[in-house]
Write a protein that holds these residues in place. Structure first.
Motif, PDB file in Angstrom:
ATOM      1  N   GLU A 179      36.652  10.169  22.302  1.00  0.00           N
ATOM      2  CA  GLU A 179      37.388  11.016  23.233  1.00  0.00           C
ATOM      3  C   GLU A 179      37.950  10.208  24.400  1.00  0.00           C
ATOM      4  O   GLU A 179      39.054  10.465  24.875  1.00  0.00           O
ATOM      5  CB  GLU A 179      36.462  12.117  23.759  1.00  0.00           C
ATOM      6  N   THR A 180      37.195   9.225  24.853  1.00  0.00           N
ATOM      7  CA  THR A 180      37.681   8.399  25.953  1.00  0.00           C
ATOM      8  C   THR A 180      38.856   7.527  25.524  1.00  0.00           C
ATOM      9  O   THR A 180      39.831   7.362  26.261  1.00  0.00           O
ATOM     10  CB  THR A 180      36.548   7.513  26.487  1.00  0.00           C
ATOM     11  N   ALA A 181      38.782   6.974  24.307  1.00  0.00           N
ATOM     12  CA  ALA A 181      39.847   6.105  23.820  1.00  0.00           C
ATOM     13  C   ALA A 181      41.062   6.890  23.345  1.00  0.00           C
ATOM     14  O   ALA A 181      42.151   6.322  23.202  1.00  0.00           O
ATOM     15  CB  ALA A 181      39.320   5.227  22.689  1.00  0.00           C
ATOM     16  N   GLY A 182      40.882   8.166  23.043  1.00  0.00           N
ATOM     17  CA  GLY A 182      41.997   8.958  22.537  1.00  0.00           C
ATOM     18  C   GLY A 182      42.260   8.773  21.059  1.00  0.00           C
ATOM     19  O   GLY A 182      43.257   9.276  20.537  1.00  0.00           O
ATOM     20  N   THR A 183      41.389   8.080  20.368  1.00  0.00           N
ATOM     21  CA  THR A 183      41.512   7.875  18.930  1.00  0.00           C
ATOM     22  C   THR A 183      40.130   7.612  18.361  1.00  0.00           C
ATOM     23  O   THR A 183      39.243   7.086  19.055  1.00  0.00           O
ATOM     24  CB  THR A 183      42.440   6.698  18.601  1.00  0.00           C
ATOM     25  N   TYR A 184      39.943   7.973  17.088  1.00  0.00           N
ATOM     26  CA  TYR A 184      38.673   7.729  16.413  1.00  0.00           C
ATOM     27  C   TYR A 184      38.796   6.622  15.382  1.00  0.00           C
ATOM     28  O   TYR A 184      37.869   6.417  14.603  1.00  0.00           O
ATOM     29  CB  TYR A 184      38.177   9.015  15.749  1.00  0.00           C
ATOM     30  N   ARG A 185      39.873   5.911  15.395  1.00  0.00           N
ATOM     31  CA  ARG A 185      40.035   4.772  14.501  1.00  0.00           C
ATOM     32  C   ARG A 185      39.444   3.542  15.176  1.00  0.00           C
ATOM     33  O   ARG A 185      39.826   3.163  16.283  1.00  0.00           O
ATOM     34  CB  ARG A 185      41.499   4.555  14.166  1.00  0.00           C
ATOM     35  N   ILE A 186      38.509   2.895  14.509  1.00  0.00           N
ATOM     36  CA  ILE A 186      37.762   1.804  15.134  1.00  0.00           C
ATOM     37  C   ILE A 186      38.678   0.650  15.506  1.00  0.00           C
ATOM     38  O   ILE A 186      38.577   0.083  16.605  1.00  0.00           O
ATOM     39  CB  ILE A 186      36.635   1.337  14.191  1.00  0.00           C
ATOM     40  N   SER A 187      39.568   0.257  14.611  1.00  0.00           N
ATOM     41  CA  SER A 187      40.465  -0.862  14.914  1.00  0.00           C
ATOM     42  C   SER A 187      41.343  -0.562  16.115  1.00  0.00           C
ATOM     43  O   SER A 187      41.620  -1.450  16.924  1.00  0.00           O
ATOM     44  CB  SER A 187      41.327  -1.173  13.689  1.00  0.00           C
ATOM     45  N   ALA A 188      41.767   0.707  16.258  1.00  0.00           N
ATOM     46  CA  ALA A 188      42.587   1.067  17.414  1.00  0.00           C
ATOM     47  C   ALA A 188      41.768   1.055  18.696  1.00  0.00           C
ATOM     48  O   ALA A 188      42.255   0.649  19.758  1.00  0.00           O
ATOM     49  CB  ALA A 188      43.224   2.437  17.194  1.00  0.00           C
ATOM     50  N   VAL A 189      40.522   1.485  18.619  1.00  0.00           N
ATOM     51  CA  VAL A 189      39.653   1.461  19.799  1.00  0.00           C
ATOM     52  C   VAL A 189      39.425   0.028  20.259  1.00  0.00           C
ATOM     53  O   VAL A 189      39.488  -0.282  21.460  1.00  0.00           O
ATOM     54  CB  VAL A 189      38.319   2.157  19.496  1.00  0.00           C
ATOM     55  N   LEU A 190      39.177  -0.895  19.317  1.00  0.00           N
ATOM     56  CA  LEU A 190      38.915  -2.286  19.688  1.00  0.00           C
ATOM     57  C   LEU A 190      40.182  -3.010  20.113  1.00  0.00           C
ATOM     58  O   LEU A 190      40.109  -3.993  20.869  1.00  0.00           O
ATOM     59  CB  LEU A 190      38.265  -3.011  18.506  1.00  0.00           C
ATOM     60  N   ALA A 191      41.335  -2.572  19.631  1.00  0.00           N
ATOM     61  CA  ALA A 191      42.588  -3.205  20.054  1.00  0.00           C
ATOM     62  C   ALA A 191      42.892  -2.929  21.512  1.00  0.00           C
ATOM     63  O   ALA A 191      43.490  -3.771  22.198  1.00  0.00           O
ATOM     64  CB  ALA A 191      43.737  -2.722  19.168  1.00  0.00           C
ATOM     65  N   ASP A 192      42.502  -1.770  22.014  1.00  0.00           N
ATOM     66  CA  ASP A 192      42.723  -1.416  23.419  1.00  0.00           C
ATOM     67  C   ASP A 192      41.468  -0.740  23.944  1.00  0.00           C
ATOM     68  O   ASP A 192      41.424   0.476  24.089  1.00  0.00           O
ATOM     69  CB  ASP A 192      43.937  -0.493  23.545  1.00  0.00           C
ATOM     70  N   PRO A 193      40.408  -1.514  24.239  1.00  0.00           N
ATOM     71  CA  PRO A 193      39.133  -0.911  24.616  1.00  0.00           C
ATOM     72  C   PRO A 193      39.240  -0.167  25.946  1.00  0.00           C
ATOM     73  O   PRO A 193      39.749  -0.711  26.931  1.00  0.00           O
ATOM     74  CB  PRO A 193      38.186  -2.120  24.738  1.00  0.00           C
ATOM     75  N   PRO A 194      38.750   1.071  25.981  1.00  0.00           N
ATOM     76  CA  PRO A 194      38.763   1.797  27.258  1.00  0.00           C
ATOM     77  C   PRO A 194      37.642   1.316  28.170  1.00  0.00           C
ATOM     78  O   PRO A 194      36.721   0.625  27.752  1.00  0.00           O
ATOM     79  CB  PRO A 194      38.551   3.248  26.825  1.00  0.00           C
ATOM     80  N   ARG A 195      37.725   1.697  29.397  1.00  0.00           N
ATOM     81  CA  ARG A 195      36.718   1.352  30.390  1.00  0.00           C
ATOM     82  C   ARG A 195      36.429   2.580  31.242  1.00  0.00           C
ATOM     83  O   ARG A 195      37.198   3.521  31.290  1.00  0.00           O
ATOM     84  CB  ARG A 195      37.185   0.188  31.280  1.00  0.00           C
ATOM     85  N   GLY A 196      35.296   2.547  31.913  1.00  0.00           N
ATOM     86  CA  GLY A 196      34.932   3.650  32.773  1.00  0.00           C
ATOM     87  C   GLY A 196      33.486   4.058  32.576  1.00  0.00           C
ATOM     88  O   GLY A 196      32.754   3.510  31.735  1.00  0.00           O
ATOM     89  N   ALA A 197      33.058   5.042  33.367  1.00  0.00           N
ATOM     90  CA  ALA A 197      31.668   5.498  33.310  1.00  0.00           C
ATOM     91  C   ALA A 197      31.340   6.103  31.951  1.00  0.00           C
ATOM     92  O   ALA A 197      30.235   5.924  31.428  1.00  0.00           O
ATOM     93  CB  ALA A 197      31.409   6.518  34.418  1.00  0.00           C
ATOM     94  N   ALA A 198      32.305   6.826  31.363  1.00  0.00           N
ATOM     95  CA  ALA A 198      32.057   7.433  30.055  1.00  0.00           C
ATOM     96  C   ALA A 198      31.810   6.367  28.995  1.00  0.00           C
ATOM     97  O   ALA A 198      30.961   6.540  28.112  1.00  0.00           O
ATOM     98  CB  ALA A 198      33.236   8.324  29.654  1.00  0.00           C
ATOM     99  N   VAL A 199      32.534   5.257  29.078  1.00  0.00           N
ATOM    100  CA  VAL A 199      32.342   4.178  28.110  1.00  0.00           C
ATOM    101  C   VAL A 199      30.960   3.549  28.289  1.00  0.00           C
ATOM    102  O   VAL A 199      30.303   3.174  27.313  1.00  0.00           O
ATOM    103  CB  VAL A 199      33.455   3.131  28.255  1.00  0.00           C
ATOM    104  N   THR A 200      30.527   3.429  29.531  1.00  0.00           N
ATOM    105  CA  THR A 200      29.189   2.892  29.778  1.00  0.00           C
ATOM    106  C   THR A 200      28.123   3.765  29.112  1.00  0.00           C
ATOM    107  O   THR A 200      27.199   3.269  28.450  1.00  0.00           O
ATOM    108  CB  THR A 200      28.925   2.806  31.285  1.00  0.00           C
ATOM    109  N   VAL A 201      28.249   5.075  29.269  1.00  0.00           N
ATOM    110  CA  VAL A 201      27.309   5.998  28.624  1.00  0.00           C
ATOM    111  C   VAL A 201      27.396   5.857  27.107  1.00  0.00           C
ATOM    112  O   VAL A 201      26.379   5.837  26.397  1.00  0.00           O
ATOM    113  CB  VAL A 201      27.607   7.441  29.063  1.00  0.00           C
TER     114      VAL A 201
END
Length: 966
Positions: A179-201
Motif C-alpha cells: 500500500e505504501t509503494a502503490g504496487t504489489y509487484r516486487i520488482s517494482a517495489v525494489l526499483a523505487d523503494p518507498p520510505r517513511g514510518a509505514a515502511v519501517t513498520v
C-alpha cells in the motif's frame, strides 16, 4: 514458469495413487519436474546472468489489479538450482531409504518443491505469501507423518504454529509495504523503494516472519523438534530449502531496504546471537540430527548477517554460503540417515568404529564437514573468506568490527562442532563396543557423495560460481576498496590470517574438551546452560490455552440475547458513530412518493411492533409475514412489480415452512424472566438499531456520486431481446451472480435437509410405535383398524387426490381436497407462464419456481408425503441438481463456441406452422435451470419437513384392502 509450478502440483497429487503400483519408481517419477526445472533454468541462465530476467504474468482479476507475476533473476536462479539439485538428490536417496508410504512421501516432497519454486519465482507480494504458507503446510504433513504419532504430531504442531505466526506477521508487513509503494509487484517495489514510518513498520513485520521461518533465536525451538521427521525430510526441508525461505526474503528485499533504520541492527543482532548460541548448543548435543539442527540454526544466522548487511561483498559471501550450506548440510543429514539405517543408532555415545566399516560414507561426511568448517579449496572456504572481507574492509556498515568478531567466534564454534560430528559418527570409542554395520549400497551412498563432491567441485570451479553470485551482488554499490572477486588465493592478507586462525582455534577448542572416558560428555558441557526453547514454547502454549479458556468462560455464556447485544452495540459504536459524524446524506430526501405508501408503512410498523408484544408463536409468525407482505406492497407502489411478486411468493412459502416447524414446538414463547430494567435496555437497544438502519438507508441512498448503472441496463436492453429489465439483469447482465446465488440456495437447502434429518430415525420409530396401538399426540387410538366402522360426518370416505386417504379423518377436508384438485394444474400452468413470460413481463424462472413450489405445498397439505410423491414422482435432489447443471451448462456453451460465458443469443423464426413467429433468447434455458432448481429445493424441504416435523399417521389396512403405501 507457471507451467513448471503446475506440473509440480499436478504430479504431486497423483503420486499417492501411484505409489503402490510403481514401487521404488515413484521417486524417479517425482524427480522429473525437478529435473525439468533444472534444465529450463539452465537454458535461461545466460540471459539471466547477462542482466535480462525472465518475466511471466497471467491476469487473474484485472479489475482488482490482481495477477500472477513470476520472475527469474539471479537470486531466483540460484534458489531454483538449490531446490532442484538438492531435491533430486534427496528423492534418489529416498528410493532406497523409505520403505513405506512411498507415494504419500514422494507426493508431499514434490508438492513442497513446487511451493518452494513458486516462492522464489513469485514477483507479487500476495503470491509470495501464498507459496510461503504452502511450504508451511507441506512441512507440517511431512513432519507429522501418516499416523501422526505422539512423538511426531507435537513437533509438527510446533513447527506449524511458529511459522504460521511468523507468516501472519509477514502478511501484515507485505500489505503495508504494497500500500505504501502503490504496487504489489516486487520488482517494482525494489526499483523505487518507498520510505517513511509505514515502511519501517513493514520491515519489522517482514523480518519477524523471516526469523520465524529460518528458525532464528528465540523462535528456533521448532527446528530441533522437527528432527523426529524422516532423514530425507530433514535434509531437504530443514537444512537445504524451507529454512532458507526467511534468508531468501532478506536477500530479496535487502537491496531496497537495508538502509531502513531497524533493518541492520535487527538482522545483525538476531543473526549473530543465533550463529554463536546455535553452534554452542550443537557442541552439547549427542543426537547427530539435533547436532546438525542446531548447526543449521547457526549457519542460517550467518546467512542472515551476510544478506542483511546490504553491501556487494557481503551479498557475494551470502550467495556462496547459501549454495555451500545447501550442499554440505544436506549431505551430512543423508550421512546421518545412512548411519541410523545401517548401524541402528545416531547417538554419538553408541556409535563406534563406523569409519572403518563404511569408508565411503566417511569420505562423503569428511568432505561435507570440511566445507562446513571453511577449509580450502571447498566452497565453504570461499564464502567465509568473502564474509570476513565484507566486514574487515567494508564501509558503510555501522559497528562492522563487532560484527566481524561475532562471525569469527561463530566460525570457531562451527569448526569445533564439525569435528565433534566426525568424531561422534565415525571414531572408535573406548567405552562402546564397535558395531558391525553393513556397507550401504550405491543407491543410498551416491546422493550424499554427490552433494559432498559438489562443494569441492564448485570450490575449484569458482569462476562459474562467481558469474552467478556476481549477477546478484552487482545490484549493490561497490565500496571504495573496489569490487571484490571470488578466488582461492588472494595472497597473504589479513582475511587469510583470520581464516587460518579460525581453523586453529576451532580445532584447539574441540581437542581441549574431548569426551570423558566413560562417554558421559565433555567436562565443560554443563558450565553454560542456555534457556530452554522447548520449555518456553510449552509454557507459552499453556498460557495461551488458559487465556482462551478464561476468555471463553467470560464471553461464551450460552445466551443468545447476550451475543446479540454485544454485536448490536458494536454496530452502534462503529457505523453509528461514523454516521453521526458524517451526517445522513443530502437534505431534502423524500420519505414517500405517494400518499398510499403512508398507511401501508404504518401497517408494516404496527405489525413489527406487535411482534414484540405477542406471546404466541403462530401469531408472531403471521405478524412477521404481514411485515413481508407490506414491504411487497411498498415495492409494488414504487414501480417494482417483479420484486413485489418475488417478495410475496417467498414470504408465502416461508410462512408455510415455518408453520410446519411450529407444529413441533410449544404454542407459546418461553415466559419472560428478564427484569423491567433489562427489558427497558433491550427496547432502547432495539430502537437505536432501528433508527440506525433507517438513517443508514437514507445515507446510502443519498451518497451516490457516480451515474446510476440502470441507465446502462436500459441502453443495452435491446441486445437481450427483453422488455423486462429485471429479468434481463438476472439472466443476462448479472447471470454469474444468479448462478452463484442459486448454488448457495441449493447448498442451504441441503443443510436444512441434513439438520431436519438428524432425528429422523427417532421420529419414524415414534411413528411406528403410534401405529401399533399407542396413543398419538391428539389422544386418538393408534390402531385405527380396531375402530368400529360407524359413519362419521368429519371423515370423508371419497379420495379426490392420490394420498388423500393417508390423512386421518380429523385432518382431512373435503373442500380443500376438491379445491386442490382443481387449483393444482392451474397453478402449475401459471408457473410455466411466469417462466416463459419473464423476459417481457413480470415473472421469470425464480417466480415461476416459487409458484410451482406453493402448488406442491398445497398438494402436500392435502395428501401428505405420499400424495406429494404421486404428484412429483422424481427425486427432488435430482431435480435441483439438474436445474443447477442446466443453468451452468447453458452458461458454458457460449464459451465453447468462442463467445463470452453466460451470454445469450436471440433466436427468431418466422412462418412456423400453428405458431407463426417465434422469438426468444437462449438465456431462457438458463432461466429454466433456475425454475427447476427452485422446484427441487421446495420439494426437498417439504420431504425433509414431512419426514421429521409432521409425520402423517397412517391407517392400518386389512389384508383384503392391500398395501397401497408407497
Amino acid at each position: 514458469m507457471l507451467v513448471l509450478v503446475i506440473a509440480h502440483a499436478g504430479l504431486a497429487a497423483a503420486l499417492p495413487c501411484w505409489g503402490r503400483r510403481t514401487g521404488r519408481a515413484v521417486w524417479a517419477i517425482a524427480a522429473l519436474p525437478l529435473l525439468a526445472a533444472l534444465v529450463w533454468s539452465a537454458v535461461r541462465a545466460p540471459d539471466v546472468l547477462a542482466g535480462t530476467p525472465v518475466q511471466e504474468s497471467l491476469a487473474w482479476a484485472p479489475s482488482l489489479g490482481l495477477s500472477l507475476d513470476l520472475r527469474l533473476d539471479a537470486l531466483s536462479l540460484l534458489m531454483v538450482w538449490v531446490i532442484g539439485g538438492v531435491g533430486a538428490a534427496v528423492l534418489a536417496y529416498s528410493a532406497y531409504y523409505t520403505e513405506r508410504d512411498t507415494g504419500r512421501e514422494a507426493g508431499l516432497l514434490l508438492a513442497f518443491a513446487g511451493a518452494m519454486t513458486g516462492l522464489v519465482l513469485a514477483d507479487n507480494l500476495f503470491l509470495l505469501y501464498v507459496f510461503w504458507e504452502l511450504t508451511t503446510l507441506a512441512s507440517y504433513f511431512l513432519i507429522a507423518g501418516p499416523e501422526r504419532s505422539r512423538e511426531r504430531r507435537p513437533a509438527a504442531e510446533q513447527a506449524l504454529l511458529t511459522t504460521v505466526a511468523g507468516g501472519l506477521s509477514l502478511l501484515a508487513g507485505l500489505v503495508v509495504l504494497g500500500e505504501t509503494a502503490g504496487t504489489y509487484r516486487i520488482s517494482a517495489v525494489l526499483a523505487d523503494p518507498p520510505r517513511g514510518a509505514a515502511v519501517t513498520v513493514a520491515m519489522v513485520l517482514l523480518l519477524l516472519g523471516a526469523f520465524a521461518k529460518s528458525a532464528q533465536m528465540p523462535l528456533h525451538g521448532w527446528l530441533p523438534a522437527a528432527m523426529v521427521a524422516p532423514t530425507p525430510v530433514s535434509a531437504y526441508l530443514h537444512a537445504a530449502t524451507m529454512v532458507k525461505a526467511g534468508v531468501y526474503l532478506v536477500a530479496r528485499f535487502a537491496p531496497g531496504f537495508a538502509d531502513v533504520p531497524p533493518w541492520r541492527p535487527a538482522v545483525f543482532a538476531v543473526g549473530l546471537v543465533s550463529m554463536v548460541l546455535g553452534a554452542w548448543r550443537a557442541l552439547r548435543e549427542t543426537d547427530l540430527k539435533r547436532l546438525l539442527a542446531y548447526g543449521t540454526i547457526s549457519e542460517l544466522g550467518l546467512l542472515m548477517v551476510l544478506f542483511g548487511a546490504g553491501t556487494r561483498t557481503a551479498a557475494m559471501a551470502g550467495a556462496v554460503m547459501l549454495a555451500a550450506h545447501a550442499a554440505f548440510k544436506a549431505a551430512l543429514f543423508l550421512v546421518t540417515g545412512i548411519l541410523d539405517h545401517r548401524a541402528g543408532s545416531r547417538d554419538v555415545r553408541e556409535l563406534s568404529g563406523a569409519g572403518r566399516r563404511m569408508p565411503g560414507v566417511f569420505a562423503a561426511a569428511l568432505l561435507a564437514a570440511l566445507s562446513m568448517a571453511g577449509v580450502p579449496p571447498l566452497l565453504g572456504f570461499l564464502g567465509k573468506e568473502a564474509g570476513y572481507e565484507a566486514f574487515l574492509h567494508g564501509t558503510g556498515i555501522g559497528g562492522r568490527l563487532p560484527v566481524l568478531a561475532g562471525l569469527v567466534l561463530g566460525s570457531v564454534l562451527t569448526v569445533a562442532y564439525a569435528g565433534r560430528f566426525l568424531w561422534g559418527a565415525f571414531a572408535r570409542k573406548p567405552w562402546a563396543e564397535p558395531g558391525t554395520p553393513d556397507r550401504p549400497g550405491p543407491g543410498l551412498l551416491a546422493p550424499a557423495a554427490f552433494l559432498s563432491a559438489a562443494g569441492l567441485v564448485l570450490g575449484l570451479w569458482y569462476h562459474g560460481v562467481a558469474a552467478l553470485v556476481r549477477a546478484y551482488a552487482d545490484r549493490y554499490p561497490a565500496g571504495p576498496e573496489g569490487p571484490y572477486e571470488l578466488a582461492l588465493w588472494h595472497g597473504l592478507t589479513p582475511v587469510l590470517g583470520l581464516s587460518v586462525l579460525t581453523l586453529l582455534l576451532g580445532a584447539a577448542l574441540y581437542a581441549a574438551h574431548r569426551e570423558r572416558a566413560d562417554g558421559t560428555g565433555p567436562r565443560w558441557k554443563t558450565l553454560v546452560r542456555l534457556p530452554d526453547a522447548q520449555r518456553a514454547y510449552r509454557r507459552t502454549v499453556r498460557a495461551t490455552d488458559l487465556l482462551a479458556l478464561r476468555l471463553a468462560r467470560g464471553t461464551q455464556v450460552g445466551s443468545l440475547p447476550v451475543y446479540l447485544t454485544v454485536l448490536l452495540c458494536a454496530v452502534l459504536a462503529l457505523p453509528g458513530a461514523a454516521l453521526a459524524v458524517t451526517g445522513t446524506g443530502p437534505a431534502g430526501t423524500r420519505l414517500w412518493t405517494s400518499s398510499v405508501q403512508v398507511p401501508l408503512a404504518l401497517v408494516v410498523l404496527a405489525a413489527a411492533v406487535a411482534v414484540t408484544a405477542t406471546r404466541h408463536r403462530l401469531t408472531g409468525v403471521l405478524l412477521v409475514g404481514a411485515v413481508g407482505y407490506g414491504v411487497a406492497g411498498l415495492f409494488l407502489l414504487r414501480g417494482a412489480p417483479d420484486l413485489a411478486l418475488t417478495q410475496f411468493l417467498v414470504e408465502t412459502l416461508t410462512l408455510v415452512v415455518v408453520v410446519f416447524v411450529l407444529r413441533r414446538m410449544p404454542a407459546r414463547f418461553s415466559p419472560e424472566k428478564a427484569a423491567p430494567r433489562t427489558r427497558v435496555l433491550q427496547g432502547a437497544l432495539a430502537g437505536s438499531i432501528g433508527v440506525l438502519v433507517g438513517v443508514f438507508t437514507l445515507a446510502a441512498a443519498g451518497a451516490r456520486r457516480a451515474p446510476a448503472v440502470s441507465e446502462d441496463y436500459f441502453r443495452l436492453l435491446p441486445e437481450t431481446g427483453a422488455h423486462n429489465t429485471v429479468n434481463a439483469i438476472v439472466v443476462d447482465f448479472r447471470a454469474l451472480d444468479t448462478l452463484g446465488e442459486i448454488a448457495v440456495l441449493l447448498v442451504a437447502a441441503l443443510g436444512v435437509v441434513s439438520l431436519a434429518g438428524v432425528r429422523r430415525g427417532g421420529d419414524e420409530a415414534g411413528s411406528a410405535r403410534t401405529g401399533n396401538g399407542t396413543t398419538g399426540a391428539r389422544g386418538e387410538p393408534g390402531d385405527r383398524a380396531a375402530l368400529s366402522p360407524t359413519a362419521q360426518w368429519d371423515e370423508p370416505h371419497e379420495c379426490w387426490l392420490p394420498g388423500g386417504s393417508e390423512r386421518p379423518g380429523g385432518e382431512r377436508s373435503l373442500l380443500l381436497e376438491v379445491s386442490t384438485w382443481m387449483a393444482f394444474p392451474s397453478l402449475m400452468v401459471v408457473s410455466v407462464f411466469l417462466l416463459f413470460s419473464g423476459h417481457s413481463h413480470p415473472g421469470g424462472g425464480f417466480s415461476g419456481g416459487l409458484v410451482a413450489g406453493l402448488a406442491c405445498v398445497l398438494r402436500y397439505l392435502v395428501g401428505g408425503r405420499d400424495g406429494l410423491g404421486t404428484t412429483a414422482p422424481v427425486d427432488p435432489g435430482l431435480l435441483a441438481g439438474g436445474g443447477l447443471a442446466l443453468a451452468a451448462g447453458t452458461g458454458l456453451v457460449p464459451a465453447l463456441l468462442g463467445a463470452e460465458p453466460l451470454s445469450g443469443v436471440l433466436v427468431e423464426a418466422h412462418h412456423l406452422p400453428l405458431i407463426g413467429t417465434l422469438k426468444f433468447s437462449t438465456t431462457l434455458f438458463f432461466d429454466m435451470g433456475v425454475y427447476l432448481l427452485v422446484i427441487g429445493v421446495a420439494l426437498k424441504l417439504l420431504s425433509a419437513l414431512g419426514t421429521h416435523l409432521a409425520p402423517a399417521p397412517r391407517r392400518t389396512r386389512t389384508p383384503a384392502e392391500g398395501d397401497l403405501t408407497r
